[in-house]
Scaffold this motif. Structure first.
Motif, PDB file in Angstrom:
ATOM      1  N   SER A 134      -5.178   7.418   1.431  1.00 41.54           N
ATOM      2  CA  SER A 134      -3.728   7.211   1.488  1.00 41.54           C
ATOM      3  C   SER A 134      -3.072   8.333   0.704  1.00 41.54           C
ATOM      4  CB  SER A 134      -3.348   5.857   0.899  1.00 41.54           C
ATOM      5  OG  SER A 134      -3.862   4.801   1.679  1.00 41.54           O
ATOM      6  N   GLU A 164       1.419   8.984  -6.452  1.00 41.51           N
ATOM      7  CA  GLU A 164       1.637  10.418  -6.281  1.00 41.51           C
ATOM      8  C   GLU A 164       2.735  10.936  -7.217  1.00 41.51           C
ATOM      9  OE1 GLU A 164       0.595  14.068  -5.077  1.00 41.51           O
ATOM     10  OE2 GLU A 164      -0.421  12.167  -4.572  1.00 41.51           O
ATOM     11  N   ARG A 172       0.841  -1.205   0.000  1.00 41.55           N
ATOM     12  CA  ARG A 172       0.000   0.000   0.000  1.00 41.55           C
ATOM     13  C   ARG A 172       0.872   1.250   0.000  1.00 41.55           C
ATOM     14  NH1 ARG A 172      -1.299   3.566   3.679  1.00 41.55           N
ATOM     15  NH2 ARG A 172      -0.499   2.333   5.414  1.00 41.55           N
ATOM     16  N   GLN A 227      -2.184   8.099   6.155  1.00 38.36           N
ATOM     17  CA  GLN A 227      -3.600   8.006   5.848  1.00 38.36           C
ATOM     18  C   GLN A 227      -4.358   9.013   6.710  1.00 38.36           C
ATOM     19  OE1 GLN A 227      -4.239   3.651   6.436  1.00 38.36           O
ATOM     20  NE2 GLN A 227      -4.848   3.639   4.295  1.00 38.36           N
ATOM     21  N   THR A 263       1.001   4.003  -2.995  1.00 37.29           N
ATOM     22  CA  THR A 263       0.707   5.412  -2.720  1.00 37.29           C
ATOM     23  C   THR A 263       1.810   6.308  -3.261  1.00 37.29           C
ATOM     24  OG1 THR A 263      -0.522   4.810  -0.713  1.00 37.29           O
ATOM     25  CG2 THR A 263       0.234   7.086  -0.891  1.00 37.29           C
TER      26      THR A 263
END
Length: 238
Positions: free
Chosen positions: A132, A61, A53, A100, A57
């Motif tokens: 997230s 981004e 995760r 988060q 993330t």
């Protein structure tokens, strides 16, 4: 003749007791051999899922340009700057922060992210949605999001990978971007000669979620991040 109703039932002998205990021990050992690793595997799977995760993330981004006027002309410009700056020796305020937070689905910012839902009440999925996020430490929106934080915060330091002796290896000097093959220092994404920037990302679990610790100029120092919880080799493309 009346039969004796209180017939004496023979007890286990010492040898039978020892054998029974031995069989039970074998069964317990076999059970642990089968299910013990499975339990450990579940714990490892949770850790791997969290790591995946965090990586997802970060990758997401780096592929999004949220503020063109502030971060460059393309998402590649942004990724170039983040990869270069977050690994330098003076990267304190340019560390990449992964976290988060509770986002308000009815309130969107200009960069497309949700405003933080800072109230303690509310129903998950209705009043707020867990988001997230990856932001630079010196991003003011990161500080805003801390008011609706969920879980731990992680810091990321990155270092470009270049070809050395026909293999990828970290650049000698962190905080720089070089041509992957020629080794020449590159000042901007426009001057970068290759289509891909390969890099290694080190993920650090931070000991505190306090605003005073995480804010720019706070106690968090890049030089004190010594042992990452995991490392991944990644890449971004133009």
């Amino acid at each position: 003749m009346e039969t004796n109703r209180h017939t004496k039932v023979p007890a286990f002998t010492l040898m039978e007791t020892v054998i029974a205990i031995g069989v039970l021990a074998v069964l317990i050992t076999s059970f642990m051999a089968v299910f013990g690793p499975a339990t450990q595997g579940i714990r490892r799977a949770i850790d791997v899922q969290e790591a995946d995760r965090l990586v997802a993330t970060l990758e997401k981004e780096l592929s999004i340009l949220r503020e063109p006027s502030a971060t460059g002309k393309t998402a590649f410009d942004k990724a170039f700057d983040w990869i270069r700056d977050s690994g330098g020796n003076d990267a304190d305020d340019k560390l990449i922060m992964l976290y988060q937070y509770r986002g308000d689905p009815d309130e969107l910012r200009s960069d497309g992210t949700m405003e933080p839902h800072k109230r303690a009440d509310g129903v998950a999925g209705k009043d707020y949605v867990i988001q997230s996020m990856a932001r630079l430490r010196n991003d003011s929106l990161f500080i805003e999001d801390l008011g609706a934080l969920e879980g731990r915060v992680f810091a990321v330091r990155t270092r470009q990978l270049v070809y050395k002796n026909n293999a990828l290896a970290p650049v000698d000097q962190p905080g720089q971007i070089q041509g992957m093959n020629d080794g020449g220092k590159v000042a901007s994404a426009d001057d970068y000669p290759d289509a891909v920037i390969a890099f290694t990302a080190e993920f650090y679990s931070l000991p505190s979620n306090s605003v005073a610790y995480l804010s720019p100029g706070g106690a968090l120092k890049a030089e004190n991040l010594k042992k990452p919880v995991f490392t991944r080799n990644l890449a971004v493309r133009r």
